[in-house]
Design a protein around this motif. Structure first.
Motif, PDB file in Angstrom:
ATOM      1  N   GLU A 137       0.799  -1.229   0.000  1.00 39.47           N
ATOM      2  CA  GLU A 137       0.000   0.000   0.000  1.00 39.47           C
ATOM      3  C   GLU A 137       0.828   1.275   0.000  1.00 39.47           C
ATOM      4  O   GLU A 137       1.953   1.301   0.491  1.00 39.47           O
ATOM      5  CB  GLU A 137      -0.918   0.010   1.229  1.00 39.47           C
ATOM      6  CG  GLU A 137      -2.094  -0.929   1.066  1.00 39.47           C
ATOM      7  CD  GLU A 137      -3.239  -0.551   1.998  1.00 39.47           C
ATOM      8  OE1 GLU A 137      -4.306  -0.173   1.485  1.00 39.47           O
ATOM      9  OE2 GLU A 137      -3.051  -0.630   3.224  1.00 39.47           O
ATOM     10  N   TYR A 138       0.201   2.340  -0.498  1.00 35.95           N
ATOM     11  CA  TYR A 138       0.748   3.672  -0.343  1.00 35.95           C
ATOM     12  C   TYR A 138       0.961   3.957   1.146  1.00 35.95           C
ATOM     13  O   TYR A 138       0.231   3.456   2.002  1.00 35.95           O
ATOM     14  CB  TYR A 138      -0.230   4.730  -0.878  1.00 35.95           C
ATOM     15  CG  TYR A 138      -0.400   4.732  -2.359  1.00 35.95           C
ATOM     16  CD1 TYR A 138       0.586   5.256  -3.194  1.00 35.95           C
ATOM     17  CD2 TYR A 138      -1.561   4.230  -2.950  1.00 35.95           C
ATOM     18  CE1 TYR A 138       0.416   5.273  -4.573  1.00 35.95           C
ATOM     19  CE2 TYR A 138      -1.740   4.243  -4.333  1.00 35.95           C
ATOM     20  CZ  TYR A 138      -0.746   4.769  -5.138  1.00 35.95           C
ATOM     21  OH  TYR A 138      -0.910   4.783  -6.491  1.00 35.95           O
ATOM     22  N   ALA A 139       1.920   4.827   1.423  1.00 39.25           N
ATOM     23  CA  ALA A 139       2.072   5.337   2.780  1.00 39.25           C
ATOM     24  C   ALA A 139       1.000   6.393   3.030  1.00 39.25           C
ATOM     25  O   ALA A 139       0.356   6.882   2.103  1.00 39.25           O
ATOM     26  CB  ALA A 139       3.457   5.942   2.940  1.00 39.25           C
ATOM     27  N   PRO A 141      -0.030  10.285   3.900  1.00 35.88           N
ATOM     28  CA  PRO A 141       0.621  11.461   3.295  1.00 35.88           C
ATOM     29  C   PRO A 141       1.934  11.868   3.966  1.00 35.88           C
ATOM     30  O   PRO A 141       2.911  12.173   3.281  1.00 35.88           O
ATOM     31  CB  PRO A 141      -0.456  12.546   3.412  1.00 35.88           C
ATOM     32  CG  PRO A 141      -1.745  11.787   3.325  1.00 35.88           C
ATOM     33  CD  PRO A 141      -1.475  10.513   4.085  1.00 35.88           C
ATOM     34  N   ILE A 332       1.410  15.312  -2.718  1.00 33.03           N
ATOM     35  CA  ILE A 332       0.445  14.386  -3.325  1.00 33.03           C
ATOM     36  C   ILE A 332       0.220  14.739  -4.785  1.00 33.03           C
ATOM     37  O   ILE A 332       0.218  13.868  -5.649  1.00 33.03           O
ATOM     38  CB  ILE A 332      -0.876  14.380  -2.534  1.00 33.03           C
ATOM     39  CG1 ILE A 332      -0.627  13.765  -1.155  1.00 33.03           C
ATOM     40  CG2 ILE A 332      -1.955  13.597  -3.274  1.00 33.03           C
ATOM     41  CD1 ILE A 332      -1.790  13.903  -0.211  1.00 33.03           C
ATOM     42  N   ALA A 333       0.046  16.024  -5.080  1.00 28.65           N
ATOM     43  CA  ALA A 333      -0.205  16.424  -6.472  1.00 28.65           C
ATOM     44  C   ALA A 333       0.951  16.010  -7.374  1.00 28.65           C
ATOM     45  O   ALA A 333       0.739  15.584  -8.503  1.00 28.65           O
ATOM     46  CB  ALA A 333      -0.429  17.935  -6.560  1.00 28.65           C
ATOM     47  N   GLY A 335       3.581  13.751  -6.655  1.00 32.92           N
ATOM     48  CA  GLY A 335       4.156  12.400  -6.560  1.00 32.92           C
ATOM     49  C   GLY A 335       3.176  11.374  -6.042  1.00 32.92           C
ATOM     50  O   GLY A 335       3.502  10.227  -5.873  1.00 32.92           O
ATOM     51  N   PHE A 336       1.968  11.782  -5.793  1.00 31.02           N
ATOM     52  CA  PHE A 336       0.927  10.993  -5.159  1.00 31.02           C
ATOM     53  C   PHE A 336       1.463  10.421  -3.846  1.00 31.02           C
ATOM     54  O   PHE A 336       2.337  10.989  -3.230  1.00 31.02           O
ATOM     55  CB  PHE A 336       0.356   9.926  -6.102  1.00 31.02           C
ATOM     56  CG  PHE A 336      -1.084   9.658  -5.770  1.00 31.02           C
ATOM     57  CD1 PHE A 336      -2.021  10.672  -5.919  1.00 31.02           C
ATOM     58  CD2 PHE A 336      -1.487   8.465  -5.235  1.00 31.02           C
ATOM     59  CE1 PHE A 336      -3.345  10.464  -5.543  1.00 31.02           C
ATOM     60  CE2 PHE A 336      -2.808   8.244  -4.866  1.00 31.02           C
ATOM     61  CZ  PHE A 336      -3.729   9.246  -5.031  1.00 31.02           C
ATOM     62  N   GLY A 337       0.890   9.345  -3.373  1.00 33.24           N
ATOM     63  CA  GLY A 337       1.335   8.793  -2.092  1.00 33.24           C
ATOM     64  C   GLY A 337       2.779   8.349  -2.196  1.00 33.24           C
ATOM     65  O   GLY A 337       3.234   7.919  -3.248  1.00 33.24           O
ATOM     66  N   GLY A 339       5.745   5.624  -0.875  1.00 32.30           N
ATOM     67  CA  GLY A 339       5.682   4.214  -0.545  1.00 32.30           C
ATOM     68  C   GLY A 339       6.027   3.982   0.914  1.00 32.30           C
ATOM     69  O   GLY A 339       6.495   4.891   1.598  1.00 32.30           O
TER      70      GLY A 339
END
Lengths: 455, 455
Positions: A137-139, A141, A332-333, A335-337, A339
């Motif tokens: 999953e993403y980390a 923020p 977030i904008a 690089g998104f979440g 890891g």
């Protein structure tokens, strides 16, 4: 560069820096020829080539115009027309591109087997067994809480009071700086750097299309009087500097300098980025601007690429409270979440009982390498500007004011990658300086190649 | 928002978008009051608060002026004043921040145990034994050659001819797009997006301060006539779209649409970013713009976060030949060297014999989840706009033109995170649409909460 290329580069640079907007009419062939002292036919040839490249168009009887669709960002075009050998990107790419057989005393990092590979291997094996959510999953923020907590404890040891909610994990130290630049700077803003400073600051600032002003660096930090006049004259928005061990000089900030710099910065409403990627190399801690300032106008950043591994990307920002939410939106904008894996491996390696032992051994190893390298250099007339307390760098003056760029070009052809002084210098006043990395200077061949080149 | 806050937000937005430059005189209190239909005392209060915030200054007898040191970039301030519930950043952050206990049918990715965690674990163990240089060193500027070679073979299977020297590894799909945006776009440029499109495109474009124009998306791709008029009217510089499976609609590009879009783009000198992060979900391959165009004006990007793991950051760009060097300079300036570890783990997992089997099973699992979710939604009057051939998304119309934003806000309070339509829509024409992720819609509670809310 031929005369034609000079004119082409000049036009491209003016387009890249938005001096010429789309639709701008170029100066006439005659005016340009007169300006450069070239013949009109040279200018015509340059303009025609630019037209072939789709950058300008000719409107018969009316001259040449910048195309509506302007050329994409070229970092090479935005900068001053540098000698490629002192272009910061060239030096980075030489170090990153050359094979492991090349000798790299100009390189900015340790050889791979000086880093904490054992801890990284253990971390990778440990994380391989972690919960599926860590694997997949993403980390959140901000990023892995346990690592942010550890970082605040490490900061506390340096007098920096930060809450875990003020610490944002990023992909690297450079990404940390880039994110803050994006947040604070607009094209045309002015930024203060140390002269000399880490060369990638120049490349990154160029990508942000800002004005850069240098302040001479002394053995105890920036020259405070020069710093004061720069603030007064240029009204800069931001100052970026190293903490702990200055790159390239190896100098350490003195408490009195730190205090005065911060006073001047606060009076001028200046933001500061304090880049502390060399923190763990210190043997005696220097003062931190972020500690004095209480993370009010100072952004404190770091990473693990110089001690743990450059191969697992993980950095962080400790930010003033009121900017955390904005930086997260931007993170977030763009690089998104993040890891979780890199942070989990780094956490494991840092909390591993072997890390302290590894760093203690590294300090000894670096001291020994420094003690070996200094006499080998001075024998060639290459004299350190100061003997650093810690770290891997030696900032050295070449004999007889030799050109570092010429020396670097020559040695590259012999398989030795050097870091010439002007790469680091905003004022280009470091023409006969060279940065050496003592950890990459063990091979006798380096000194043979240097000796031959200097003869 | 109070009236005072409305005026404050308006001024902040104009500063953030550089409509008001530093030193600009603000409209008079009377003019502003008249413009908004508020009382002058409201405007005075708003201006005074902005002054307290250090954003504007009053010059006695002369009015209010924007401060010389302008406010840092705030993505929230740059955008239109959105309802927070349809702000793209809000939706990203809801999905990233909520605990694993929350139900997330609005989430844009698979549950962790649907990803290829076993392959990632094996990859981590394998990499833990790799050479020290892999563990410790920066990657080369382009990144791990073996992974780039594998990617070109995968692209070849889709008809895209790319050489490994055209493939640049990055930290993520989003970072790939951001790097190309930084390279191609200047503030004020115009970019075409699908309407609806992936909501983070909006957030990222906002960070680049560009104008965005939407083209309605049809079940076979963008509306070609609308696309033609947009090119004609707005002279955009770039079009960004999904390949394979469109987010949020699940639609697939038809060959005839692909051909016409590319013809129009080429005639207009438009660049295209084709985002193919859902490639491996396809069962029948759709045409790729990058294949038709031969990577001439199309940048093709992807990542592994939707199938392998979102926790190990790794993406890529296949770029037109002539832009590779420039993109590399920018990649180094803004992130320095990439790492080797993420790429090595990804390579191991992708070449692992289990990956194909995993994806085949995932296709079946998604088809089953889609078949289960559609009737559960339609029973509530929530009707899919189309039934996608593949992927995880269902783009649905709510009954009685209900407001998706209101529904999302309500359901959030019940622990269900939804993705309301206008988050995805440039024109804000998707007020009563909602994107559902069938892989995150297994829990009966979701449909109970929806049923209660819709009653």
């Amino acid at each position: 560069m031929t005369k034609i290329e000079i004119i082409m580069a000049d036009v491209r640079a003016k387009i890249a820096t938005v001096t010429y907007l789309p639709g701008t009419r170029l100066p006439s062939v005659r005016a340009t020829a007169k300006h450069h002292g070239f013949s009109p036919s040279t200018v015509v040839e340059a303009y025609e080539r630019l037209q072939t490249d789709g950058i300008i168009v000719s409107r018969p009887g009316a001259g040449f115009y910048v195309c509506d669709i302007i050329a994409p960002l070229s970092l090479a075009a935005i900068g001053p027309n540098l000698d490629r050998a002192v272009d910061p990107l060239w030096v980075s790419r030489q170090s990153l591109e050359t094979t492991s057989e090349a000798l790299k005393p100009g390189c900015g990092w340790l050889p791979p087997d000086w880093l904490y590979a054992e801890g990284m291997r253990r971390g990778l094996r440990y994380v391989a067994k972690a919960d599926t959510s860590v694997i997949s999953e993403y980390a959140s923020p901000l990023g892995l809480l346990e690592l942010r907590q550890l970082l605040t404890r490490r900061m506390a040891g340096l007098g920096i009071e930060a809450k875990p909610a003020q610490v944002i994990l990023t992909e690297s130290g450079t990404q940390s700086i880039d994110l803050i630049f994006r947040f604070l700077l607009m094209p045309g803003d002015t930024v203060v750097v140390d002269d000399p400073c880490y060369f990638n600051f120049h490349a990154l600032l160029r990508a942000h299309r800002v004005n850069v002003v240098g302040v001479p660096y002394t053995p105890t930090g920036p020259d405070v009087d020069a710093f004061a006049s720069v603030l007064n004259e240029h009204k800069p928005r931001l100052y970026i500097t190293n903490a702990a061990i200055h790159n390239p000089t190896g100098a350490t900030l003195a408490p009195a300098t730190a205090y005065r710099v911060l006073q001047l910065a606060q009076a001028a409403g200046l933001y500061i980025i304090e880049d502390d990627i060399f923190a763990d190399f210190e043997t005696t801690p220097a003062p931190r601007l972020a500690a004095l300032d209480g993370l009010s106008k100072v952004f404190y950043i770091g990473s693990f690429s110089k001690t743990l591994s450059a191969s697992m990307r993980c950095g962080y920002i400790a930010a003033p409270n009121e900017w955390v939410e904005h930086l997260l939106d931007l993170k977030i904008a763009t690089g998104f979440g993040g890891g979780q894996l890199a942070a989990a491996v780094v956490l494991s390696a840092l909390t591993d009982s072997g890390y302290r032992k590894h760093m203690a051994a590294l300090h000894t190893r670096l001291a020994r390498a420094r003690a070996q390298t200094v006499p080998r250099l001075t024998k060639l007339g290459i004299v350190p500007w100061l003997i650093p307390q810690a770290g891997m760098f030696l900032w050295c003056k070449l004999p007889d004011s030799r050109s570092a760029a010429a020396l670097a070009n020559h040695c590259l052809s012999k398989g030795v990658v050097l870091a010439p002084g002007n790469t680091f210098s905003q004022s280009k006043n470091a023409e006969s300086f060279m940065r050496f990395n003592v950890a990459q200077a063990n091979d006798a061949k380096i000194f043979e190649v240097l000796a031959q080149a200097l003869n």
